[in-house]
Design a protein around this motif. Sequence first.
Motif, short mmCIF file in Angstrom:
data_model
loop_
_atom_site.label_atom_id
_atom_site.label_comp_id
_atom_site.label_asym_id
_atom_site.label_seq_id
_atom_site.Cartn_x
_atom_site.Cartn_y
_atom_site.Cartn_z
N SER A 12 -36.27 31.81 73.60
CA SER A 12 -35.52 32.13 72.49
C SER A 12 -33.98 32.06 72.92
CB SER A 12 -35.89 33.45 72.06
OG SER A 12 -35.32 33.75 70.60
N ALA A 13 -33.80 32.70 74.16
CA ALA A 13 -32.32 32.87 74.45
C ALA A 13 -31.76 31.53 74.98
CB ALA A 13 -32.01 33.87 75.86
N CYS A 14 -32.87 30.71 75.50
CA CYS A 14 -32.49 29.44 76.04
C CYS A 14 -32.08 28.33 74.94
CB CYS A 14 -33.36 28.72 76.83
SG CYS A 14 -33.69 29.55 78.42
N ALA A 15 -32.52 28.65 73.74
CA ALA A 15 -32.35 27.92 72.52
C ALA A 15 -30.85 27.69 72.20
CB ALA A 15 -33.12 28.34 71.19
N GLU A 16 -29.98 28.55 72.84
CA GLU A 16 -28.49 28.44 72.57
C GLU A 16 -27.73 28.25 73.75
OE1 GLU A 16 -24.75 30.78 70.83
OE2 GLU A 16 -26.64 31.37 70.20
N PRO A 17 -27.51 27.09 74.38
CA PRO A 17 -26.81 26.47 75.51
C PRO A 17 -25.83 27.55 75.71
CG PRO A 17 -27.69 24.61 74.27
CD PRO A 17 -27.66 25.86 73.36
N PRO A 18 -25.19 27.31 76.93
CA PRO A 18 -25.88 26.97 78.08
C PRO A 18 -26.79 28.08 78.85
CG PRO A 18 -23.59 27.86 78.56
CD PRO A 18 -23.97 28.19 77.40
N VAL A 19 -27.58 27.50 79.66
CA VAL A 19 -28.41 28.37 80.64
C VAL A 19 -27.62 28.49 82.15
CG1 VAL A 19 -30.45 29.11 81.73
CG2 VAL A 19 -30.37 28.05 79.47
N LEU A 20 -26.99 29.55 82.60
CA LEU A 20 -26.42 29.41 83.77
C LEU A 20 -27.25 30.22 84.75
CD1 LEU A 20 -23.15 30.32 82.44
CD2 LEU A 20 -23.93 28.15 82.65
N TYR A 21 -26.73 29.99 86.18
CA TYR A 21 -27.39 30.74 87.09
C TYR A 21 -26.57 31.14 88.43
CZ TYR A 21 -28.02 26.65 90.18
OH TYR A 21 -27.59 25.70 91.34
N THR A 22 -26.85 32.06 89.28
CA THR A 22 -26.26 32.41 90.47
C THR A 22 -27.51 32.59 91.35
OG1 THR A 22 -26.35 34.85 89.96
CG2 THR A 22 -24.30 33.80 89.57
N ARG A 23 -27.22 32.19 92.47
CA ARG A 23 -28.26 32.35 93.45
C ARG A 23 -27.57 32.87 94.87
NH1 ARG A 23 -32.90 28.02 94.88
NH2 ARG A 23 -33.84 29.14 96.52
N ARG A 82 -33.14 34.88 95.74
CA ARG A 82 -32.90 35.48 94.49
C ARG A 82 -31.96 34.65 93.28
NH1 ARG A 82 -30.01 41.42 94.01
NH2 ARG A 82 -30.22 41.57 91.84
N ILE A 83 -32.65 34.38 92.44
CA ILE A 83 -32.05 33.67 91.40
C ILE A 83 -31.67 34.42 90.07
CG2 ILE A 83 -31.88 31.58 89.73
CD1 ILE A 83 -33.86 30.51 92.03
N ARG A 84 -30.59 34.44 89.61
CA ARG A 84 -30.16 35.19 88.08
C ARG A 84 -29.95 34.12 87.26
NH1 ARG A 84 -29.13 40.82 86.92
NH2 ARG A 84 -29.60 41.13 88.99
N LEU A 85 -30.68 34.23 86.17
CA LEU A 85 -30.48 33.15 84.94
C LEU A 85 -29.98 34.06 84.07
CD1 LEU A 85 -33.92 31.51 84.85
CD2 LEU A 85 -32.02 30.50 85.97
N PHE A 86 -28.97 33.32 83.36
CA PHE A 86 -28.15 33.93 82.03
C PHE A 86 -28.14 32.99 80.93
CE2 PHE A 86 -25.86 34.83 86.04
CZ PHE A 86 -25.65 36.34 85.75
N ALA A 87 -28.83 33.40 79.81
CA ALA A 87 -29.06 32.46 78.58
C ALA A 87 -28.98 33.53 77.50
CB ALA A 87 -30.62 32.01 78.61
N GLY A 88 -28.13 32.99 76.35
CA GLY A 88 -27.95 33.78 75.15
C GLY A 88 -27.30 35.25 75.73
N ALA A 89 -27.71 36.19 75.45
CA ALA A 89 -26.93 37.54 75.75
C ALA A 89 -27.77 38.04 76.95
CB ALA A 89 -26.87 38.42 74.72
N GLY A 90 -28.91 37.83 77.41
CA GLY A 90 -29.53 38.25 78.33
C GLY A 90 -29.41 37.71 79.84
N GLN A 91 -30.11 38.31 80.78
CA GLN A 91 -30.35 37.65 82.01
C GLN A 91 -31.54 37.99 82.71
OE1 GLN A 91 -27.69 39.92 84.95
NE2 GLN A 91 -27.49 41.67 83.37
#
Length: 139
Positions: free
Chosen positions: A63-74, A78-87
């Motif tokens: 649901s969060a990925c429906a609104e781009p972008p999806v970002l990441y740090t690595r 360990r990978i942290r994904l950021f999508a919508g307002a969540g992580q």
Amino acid sequence: MSPNLGTGIIWGHAMAHADLEFVRRPTQRDMDQRLAAGWRSPWKGGPQLRVRVSDGSWREFRSACAEPPVLYTREGDRIRLFAGAGQWELSAGDGTLKAAGRAERPASELLETWLSSRRRRDPPAVSAPPSSSAAETGA
């Protein structure tokens, strides 16, 4: 600055980027393949990644990925994904994906922060895992 010097700078910039293509509304794939920023690192996981996740967390992530972008740090595994307002945290080792709560800001604002901070050469304004100096960031 003399007009000739300015023209030379613009001409050099234009020639250096002549093979780039303007995309009005870039997809996530466009950004991963074409974002011409020296600081970014492309996604190394391939076009598909098998993950282990609960049904509820998966629905929330999709649901969060429906609104781009999806970002990441690595950092390492360990990978942290950021999508919508969540992580979300993704373990590259075993593919476990789990919710990590609300991000400090939505991914769309985070991208703008990353882009503008890179222009100023400041570090990104995001809570990253410890020793974030060695972390990769990507869009």
